[in-house]
Design a protein around this motif. Sequence first.
Motif, PDB file in Angstrom:
ATOM      1  N   LEU A  21       0.827  -1.209   0.000  1.00 11.35           N
ATOM      2  CA  LEU A  21       0.000   0.000   0.000  1.00 11.35           C
ATOM      3  C   LEU A  21       0.862   1.261   0.000  1.00 11.35           C
ATOM      4  O   LEU A  21       0.388   2.348  -0.334  1.00 11.35           O
ATOM      5  CB  LEU A  21      -0.940   0.013   1.205  1.00 11.35           C
ATOM      6  CG  LEU A  21      -1.916  -1.160   1.307  1.00 11.35           C
ATOM      7  CD1 LEU A  21      -2.765  -1.047   2.568  1.00 11.35           C
ATOM      8  CD2 LEU A  21      -2.825  -1.235   0.089  1.00 11.35           C
ATOM      9  N   PHE A  36      -5.900  -8.157  -7.379  1.00  8.30           N
ATOM     10  CA  PHE A  36      -5.903  -8.713  -6.034  1.00  8.30           C
ATOM     11  C   PHE A  36      -7.271  -9.355  -5.801  1.00  8.30           C
ATOM     12  O   PHE A  36      -8.290  -8.675  -5.907  1.00  8.30           O
ATOM     13  CB  PHE A  36      -5.677  -7.612  -4.987  1.00  8.30           C
ATOM     14  CG  PHE A  36      -4.264  -7.117  -4.938  1.00  8.30           C
ATOM     15  CD1 PHE A  36      -3.247  -7.903  -4.407  1.00  8.30           C
ATOM     16  CD2 PHE A  36      -3.930  -5.859  -5.435  1.00  8.30           C
ATOM     17  CE1 PHE A  36      -1.937  -7.442  -4.360  1.00  8.30           C
ATOM     18  CE2 PHE A  36      -2.625  -5.390  -5.397  1.00  8.30           C
ATOM     19  CZ  PHE A  36      -1.624  -6.184  -4.856  1.00  8.30           C
ATOM     20  N   ARG A  40      -6.991  -9.171   2.837  1.00  3.38           N
ATOM     21  CA  ARG A  40      -7.893  -8.798   3.910  1.00  3.38           C
ATOM     22  C   ARG A  40      -7.618  -7.432   4.518  1.00  3.38           C
ATOM     23  O   ARG A  40      -8.528  -6.714   4.915  1.00  3.38           O
ATOM     24  CB  ARG A  40      -7.875  -9.857   5.027  1.00  3.38           C
ATOM     25  CG  ARG A  40      -9.064  -9.806   5.949  1.00  3.38           C
ATOM     26  CD  ARG A  40      -8.731 -10.211   7.370  1.00  3.38           C
ATOM     27  NE  ARG A  40      -7.822  -9.243   7.957  1.00  3.38           N
ATOM     28  CZ  ARG A  40      -6.531  -9.389   8.072  1.00  3.38           C
ATOM     29  NH1 ARG A  40      -5.959 -10.497   7.684  1.00  3.38           N
ATOM     30  NH2 ARG A  40      -5.777  -8.430   8.582  1.00  3.38           N
ATOM     31  N   GLU A  41      -6.351  -7.052   4.582  1.00  3.03           N
ATOM     32  CA  GLU A  41      -6.043  -5.774   5.206  1.00  3.03           C
ATOM     33  C   GLU A  41      -6.640  -4.618   4.399  1.00  3.03           C
ATOM     34  O   GLU A  41      -7.009  -3.593   4.940  1.00  3.03           O
ATOM     35  CB  GLU A  41      -4.524  -5.581   5.330  1.00  3.03           C
ATOM     36  CG  GLU A  41      -4.140  -4.378   6.186  1.00  3.03           C
ATOM     37  CD  GLU A  41      -2.630  -4.270   6.398  1.00  3.03           C
ATOM     38  OE1 GLU A  41      -1.921  -4.082   5.404  1.00  3.03           O
ATOM     39  OE2 GLU A  41      -2.188  -4.370   7.546  1.00  3.03           O
ATOM     40  N   ALA A  42      -6.766  -4.828   3.063  1.00  2.00           N
ATOM     41  CA  ALA A  42      -7.189  -3.723   2.200  1.00  2.00           C
ATOM     42  C   ALA A  42      -8.593  -3.877   1.643  1.00  2.00           C
ATOM     43  O   ALA A  42      -9.178  -2.914   1.191  1.00  2.00           O
ATOM     44  CB  ALA A  42      -6.207  -3.577   1.038  1.00  2.00           C
ATOM     45  N   MET A  43      -9.160  -5.094   1.643  1.00  2.00           N
ATOM     46  CA  MET A  43     -10.437  -5.255   0.947  1.00  2.00           C
ATOM     47  C   MET A  43     -11.364  -6.266   1.595  1.00  2.00           C
ATOM     48  O   MET A  43     -10.932  -7.192   2.273  1.00  2.00           O
ATOM     49  CB  MET A  43     -10.184  -5.621  -0.519  1.00  2.00           C
ATOM     50  CG  MET A  43      -9.321  -6.856  -0.721  1.00  2.00           C
ATOM     51  SD  MET A  43      -8.723  -6.994  -2.418  1.00  2.00           S
ATOM     52  CE  MET A  43     -10.059  -7.932  -3.145  1.00  2.00           C
ATOM     53  N   SER A  44     -12.692  -6.066   1.370  1.00  2.00           N
ATOM     54  CA  SER A  44     -13.685  -6.968   1.928  1.00  2.00           C
ATOM     55  C   SER A  44     -13.915  -8.178   1.026  1.00  2.00           C
ATOM     56  O   SER A  44     -14.299  -9.247   1.494  1.00  2.00           O
ATOM     57  CB  SER A  44     -15.018  -6.238   2.120  1.00  2.00           C
ATOM     58  OG  SER A  44     -14.880  -5.232   3.097  1.00  2.00           O
ATOM     59  N   GLU A  45     -13.718  -7.998  -0.288  1.00  2.00           N
ATOM     60  CA  GLU A  45     -13.938  -9.109  -1.207  1.00  2.00           C
ATOM     61  C   GLU A  45     -12.951 -10.227  -0.874  1.00  2.00           C
ATOM     62  O   GLU A  45     -11.783  -9.975  -0.611  1.00  2.00           O
ATOM     63  CB  GLU A  45     -13.704  -8.649  -2.658  1.00  2.00           C
ATOM     64  CG  GLU A  45     -14.540  -7.449  -3.092  1.00  2.00           C
ATOM     65  CD  GLU A  45     -13.874  -6.105  -2.805  1.00  2.00           C
ATOM     66  OE1 GLU A  45     -12.988  -6.043  -1.926  1.00  2.00           O
ATOM     67  OE2 GLU A  45     -14.242  -5.117  -3.463  1.00  2.00           O
ATOM     68  N   LYS A  46     -13.447 -11.475  -0.918  1.00  2.00           N
ATOM     69  CA  LYS A  46     -12.550 -12.599  -0.620  1.00  2.00           C
ATOM     70  C   LYS A  46     -12.684 -13.655  -1.702  1.00  2.00           C
ATOM     71  O   LYS A  46     -13.604 -14.450  -1.685  1.00  2.00           O
ATOM     72  CB  LYS A  46     -12.909 -13.232   0.727  1.00  2.00           C
ATOM     73  CG  LYS A  46     -12.570 -12.368   1.922  1.00  2.00           C
ATOM     74  CD  LYS A  46     -13.080 -13.014   3.198  1.00  2.00           C
ATOM     75  CE  LYS A  46     -13.195 -11.981   4.297  1.00  2.00           C
ATOM     76  NZ  LYS A  46     -13.950 -12.432   5.444  1.00  2.00           N
TER      77      LYS A  46
END
Lengths: 245, 429
Positions: A21, A36, A40-46
């Motif tokens: 980041l 990406f 997890r640190e940057a986004m909710s999509e998994k």
Amino acid sequence: MKPKIGVFSFTSCEGCQLQILNLEDELPILLGQIEFVNFREAMSEKGEDYEIAFIEGSITRESEIEELKKIREKARILIAFGACAHLGGVNNLKNFHPQGSWLPSVYGRTDLFSDTIPTKRVKDVVPVEFVIPGCPIDKKEFLRFIQGLLLNIQPRLPDFPVCVECRSKGNICLVEEGKWCLGSVTRAGCDAICPTYREACAGCRGFVEEANIESLCNILMQNGLSKEEIRDKFRLFNGLEPIDL
Amino acid sequence: MSHDIHLHHITRVEGHGNIVLNIKEGRIEELRLEIVESPRFFEVMLVGRHITEAPPITSRICGICAISHTSASIKACEAALGITPSREVILLRKILMHAEVLQSHILHLYLLVAPDFFRVGSVIPLAKSNPDIVKRGLRLKKAANEICRILVGRHVHPIAMTIGGFTRVPTQRDLEEVRKVLEMAIPDMEETIRLFEGIDLPEFNRETRYCSLKEAEEYALYDGRLYSNDGKSMEVQKYREFITEEVIEYSTAKHVRSGDSSIMVGALARLNNNYSHLSDKAKEAAQRLGLTLPCTNPFMNNIAQVVESVHCIYDSLRLLDLLSSAYPYPQSPTPYTLKEGQGVGVVEAPRGTLYHEYGVDEKGMVRSVNCIIPTAQNLANIERDIAAIVPMILDLPKEEIERRLEMLARAYDPCISCSTHFLEVKFIE
């Protein structure tokens, strides 16, 4: 097709993820080149459809072994990302204390979180295709790795010691000043950033091939360090490496 | 209405955590904020190491607040060794603390929180839909990181900060460069205030105890006495009387209380306690953003972070003026001899009060360690907020409840690697 990337964090400070980041200028361009799917640190999509997995952190719990193995099954390329994943990093320091003392000294009891295990490197648990070393990782090295990936070029780490970079910057040698520094046995690629700011290289990038550790130990002893002190310096990041001191 | 919510690994927070919530016929049967981050045992790792290694090792507790950990650690070491660093060293450390608070707040506001306001999952779709906003956030973050790079090599694990001073003292040219970076950040900061002026935050108020450092003369980040808004004030050395830590079975991070109350630390707590010491520009920003103090809405912590970011830029410029007139600086680091001692070091990290305490023997070897991390101090309070907000949002669809709870937890900007790691919500049905 953009390469699909997952960034996964185990026992660590998450500073290496943060270095991604911290690529403020390059990030918008990077996002056009790679995808990406799990970060997890940057986004909710998994997403689970990653082909390249960056593993940050050491493995210090039974449950982390299982999680890492699952990621390994899905990823075509798995990268040990940063010193904790690569070498065990500072997490390895607890291995030099009796295991029975860990839980009582922090939690005052032993019945909780008892699946804690001695620190392992990622390569102790699953095969690793590549390493991005450092504490933290050098963000330019991460970029070079991504470039290599996109151009299908096998990325390579420098095979010379930090000393080479340090000298080329015209720094005054800390060892010659009678202090300690592990730059002569440590893999370059960090642009000798610590000695440039007048702090010793602590070996966070791991040993360079054919590192002459014995010779460095002799010089450090001439500089007045005891064997125990030298051993402690090596243990800071390289405690899991087989070195005989 | 019954819900079983299990938010597993809450996203866009630093570290791993879960919210577990079980609601039966409108009553909360079970509520836990689980911290599942792997414990790291720094309190063990540091024992037997030389005191000079305490700052670089404890910096590795957290990549986001590395300068705060390094500063708290250095202060604890200096207290144990009886060292008083020069005024210039302290001014430089204060600028570094400002840079870190700015870096951390901007990261949180733009990369982690902003996606909620634009109803997207992350900064990645946001970069497509609102590229100017994301680029501005990145520019500001870069400015903060640049200040750290110029002064101490980098932000994630600063290099030149050491006991007694700096291994490499910044030159006057470095300071001029820092000034330029700060001045260039002002227009982006102005736009940031405008962006957050237009944002509606949930209306939810719950009184709690706000704890922070407090100084007589300035907005306390690097130094001060412990203070809570119920009037308690004491020296940092007495921190064990100020707060108590307890082990919670489902959380690898301990919980913290002050007396019988949970506490809140961080930007909102600091503003509640120290508003009058803010720089004028920051006060102006607070007004424009509709932040009236004292404020008991935890969602407003986001706004408090905007206000503090403004303060960090303008106050750094003030500190630079003081430094420039003091050049050349006294010898750094201050020479010292090793001795037996005990020392406490406390700073205001971006997320709240950070405590380090070490005992050292006569050879300078660390014999005992205690670290209390801001996020751990907020955990009990987040749980109580969830308990208070759930009855108000029970009629909403489950996904919306989950979204609100994640937003609430995220407003605290939890840093779970630090507190050990953080967040997912688990509904149990």
